[in-house]
Design a protein around this motif. Structure first.
Motif: not given
Ligand code: SF4
Ligand code: SF4
Lengths: 259, 435
Positions: A65-66, A101, A105-106, A150-151, A154-155, B245-250, B371-374, B377
């Motif tokens: 996915k990423r 994660n 979430n997914e 990160c996951y 922040r995530a 949440t930032m970790g959730k990608f659609p 994809t660290c979301n920094a 944020e």
């Protein structure tokens, strides 16, 4: 080690308390396998009734996915969900923040709804519930810095569980300048782990290792097998193998409790 | 002839506001070129975010120096604009300081404006020093050349001039100075005009007054071309920001549909789609041009202030890679502007053999992201550069199979043996006996 699989459990008509999701790295990577075993030792010590999927486990699809391959991700997700729901799994614990994660979430939208714990969260729960006690003398006053994956950080906003556990070991917890929500990535995320870095003037893992080294640590602790690889490589690249160790929090506990 | 100034003023005002409205309409039209996305859930949380992040600037103060200075300039900007209201009434009706009947309260108001004006002036000068003398690195990345660099400076000069004019206007207002109330700053400038004839001083006062209001109108119209659009768009932008949440990608719904079809043994893959759903198959996965992005992402592009906070925390950028999340936003906006101008010229979009991918944003940039979301944020106004990067990666992989070779291998491994490396799935539990 005694590691029951879901299939074996099912054959005996048993339903374990948790499913331990090992993940590809924890299953195949030599360094990460040590983390996996350390965590299993903790589960044994705390008498947690657990099982793994074993050969029925497959990639969560997170890295696909990423990398932009939504199709492969959803294929993997649906296949895993079929297996997980088939075993009526309620609770998943994993030592990989990326699996954590995506499960958390997914997967729910795709039909996979579970209670999901990162192993540091689960360990903290074991301690809080009195199922696991921590001896704070073995690592006493050791200089430890913690790198936020990160996951996990922040995530998903989980900064404290790992730190709580580290503090319980009586060590001297040192914060890097960039920490928690401003932590710098180790460089492995977004499928970078599986490709060469793009053209640049430095490796990200070296930059992050330098952040850590500024705290003059004896141990760099982390909670992700990929971060572990990256920081270990960073320590090698900066010639610090003799003085600094990179350890997962599960390993810290296993070591300090002589498991 | 007596009404000449009033008429002139009215014309300038109408033209100034007219152009502004036209530009705003254009921006709204361009943003609507984006795909639909529903961001109307959770209204109360959205209002709260807008109040905290846009109005309260809660994320600005993470960097205390620039954060506090920015709040001063921002408050000054809003509050001093109350004075513009008086200026407009005076201008239209030929009155002079029409609100002065408020007496003591009026003195209080103008007095506060003067103090604020001085604070703004000082802050703006510090901003200029940070950019030009201290050369803070995030203002000097390579995308900050030419217009983007000058844009930031023009605005600072604009503010300096406007604030000075406001103070001069008050200082040269003999009548106002005689009252000696509400002039805590301008009283120190007033002596400059002593010894000049009354007519001269009056002329200075009038000039300052006119240049000030014309300046305000020019500023208003400059917004459209500038990163300073954020003073307006920060509000809707924080309101419509992603709440997950930032970790959730659609999860792509269209993919879900396809995967479900593939996995369901009872489905006839050749059956015609159910009625009404014929058009729902997307023409492509991911994004190769701005019109493939959703409208919130396009609004993000117009809102970006080019402050570079995102880029200054981006691991890829910090290690010399091509990727800069700020530049992702700037390029998206540039391309959107180009598409907008194309539509202005041709009535509707005429193929120009260009797109966001390659002509603006290169695969090298996209593949540098961890994809660290920094960046997400860090952005003080809730912009999400990562979501654009991910949409474009999706296009590269799913439409063009153009992932880097190593990633293709990784994905083949997942397909074949359920792991990103080439290991036998039957060996997955070997670790338990290996110590
Ligand atoms: S998510 Fe990507 S673009 Fe944003 S800071 Fe991280 S590496 Fe840079
Ligand atoms: S995306 Fe946000 S943080 Fe980055 S330059 Fe634009 S406004 Fe600043």
């Amino acid at each position: 080690m005694n590691v029951p699989t879901m299939a074996e459990m099912m054959a005996q008509g048993k339903q374990p308390e948790i499913l331990f999701w090992v993940g590809a790295s924890g299953s195949y990577d030599d360094r990460a396998k040590k983390i996996t075993r350390a965590f299993v030792k903790i589960l044994h010590k705390a008498n947690v009734d657990f099982a793994v999927l074993g050969t029925e486990e497959s990639s969560t699809g997170d890295v696909a996915k990423r990398a932009g391959n939504e199709f492969l991700f959803q294929m993997q997700a649906m296949m895993n969900i079929e297996v997980l729901n088939g075993y009526e799994v309620k609770t998943i614990v994993t030592a990989d923040p990326h699996s954590f994660n995506t499960f958390k979430n997914e997967y729910p939208e795709l039909g996979g709804k579970y209670e999901v714990y990162h192993h540091t969260q689960f360990i903290k729960k074991l301690i809080d519930d009195g199922r696991l006690s921590i001896d704070d003398t073995v690592l006493k006053d050791r200089r430890v810095t913690y790198h936020d994956p990160c996951y996990l950080g922040r995530a998903n906003g989980e900064y404290e569980s790992p730190r709580d556990i580290i503090r319980k070991m009586g060590v001297n917890l040192l914060e890097m300048k960039r920490n928690k929500s401003t932590a710098l990535c180790c460089g492995a995320g977004g499928a970078q782990m599986f490709k060469d870095a793009e053209k640049g003037d430095k490796e990200i893992n070296v930059l992050r290792t330098e952040d850590a080294l500024k705290t003059k640590p004896q141990i760099i602790a982390t909670g992700c097998p990929y971060c572990n690889t990256m920081m270990t490589d960073g320590i090698k690249a900066t010639n610090n193998e003799a003085t600094v160790e990179v350890l997962d929090i599960a390993e810290l506990i296993a070591n300090s409790q002589n498991l | 002839m007596q009404y000449l100034p009033n008429i002139l003023f009215a014309i300038i005002l109408i033209v100034g506001i007219g152009f502004f409205v036209r530009n705003i309409r254009k921006i709204i039209r361009n943003i609507k070129l984006g795909k639909d996305i529903d961001r109307t859930d959770n209204k109360s949380e959205r209002w709260r975010n807008m109040a905290n992040i846009a109005l309260g600037q809660s994320k600005m103060v993470r960097r205390p120096v620039s954060g506090i200075l920015h709040i001063i300039v921002y408050l000054g900007f809003i509050i001093i604009n109350i004075e513009v209201l008086e200026i407009i009434i005076d201008g239209l009706f030929g009155t002079h300081r029409v609100l002065s009947f408020l007496g003591g309260f009026y003195s209080f108001l103008i007095g506060s404006f003067e103090v604020l004006a001085l604070l703004v002036l000082v802050s703006v000068i510090i901003f200029w020093i940070r950019r030009m003398i201290m050369r803070i690195p995030r203002f000097w990345n390579k995308e900050m050349k030419g217009f983007p660099k000058n844009d930031a400076l023009y605005i600072l000069y604009f503010e300096m001039v406007l604030m000075s004019l406001f103070l001069i206007m008050n200082a040269a207002d003999i009548h106002f100075q005689e009252l000696n109330a509400g002039n805590p700053v301008s009283q120190f400038l007033a002596p400059l005009f002593e010894g000049m004839s009354v007519t001269t001083v009056h002329l200075i006062e009038r000039s300052a007054w006119w240049i000030h209001i014309v300046g305000v109108l020019i500023f208003l119209n400059y917004l459209y071309y500038s990163k300073h659009l954020h003073i307006l768009l920060a509000f809707p932008n924080t309101f419509y920001a992603n709440l997950e949440t930032m970790g959730k990608f659609p999860n792509d719904k269209n993919v879900t549909k396809e995967v479900k079809l593939m996995m369901d043994p009872n489905v006839d893959p050749y059956a015609a789609p159910p009625e009404g759903e014929e058009d729902s198959v997307p023409e492509k996965f991911g994004a190769s041009d701005v019109t493939d992005l959703n409208w919130v992402q396009l609004m993000n592009a117009y809102t970006c202030t080019e402050c570079g906070r995102c880029t200054s925390v981006c691991p890829a950028n910090l290690t010399g890679k091509e990727l800069s999340p700020r530049n992702i936003m700037m390029k998206t906006r540039d391309r959107l502007e180009e598409v907008g101008k194309n539509i202005d010229k041709n009535g509707k979009f005429k193929d120009d053999n260009k797109q966001l991918l390659n002509d603006y944003i290169t695969p090298e940039e996209l593949w540098a992201c961890t994809t660290c979301n920094a960046c997400v944020e860090e952005c003080p106004i809730s912009i999400d550069p990562l979501s654009i990067i991910m949409e474009m990666r999706k296009y590269l992989v799913m439409e063009q199979s153009a992932a880097p070779q190593e990633l293709n291998m990784m994905m083949t491994n997942i397909e074949n043996n359920g792991a990103p490396w080439q290991y036998n799935q039957m060996d997955r539990l070997n670790w338990k006996d290996e110590e």
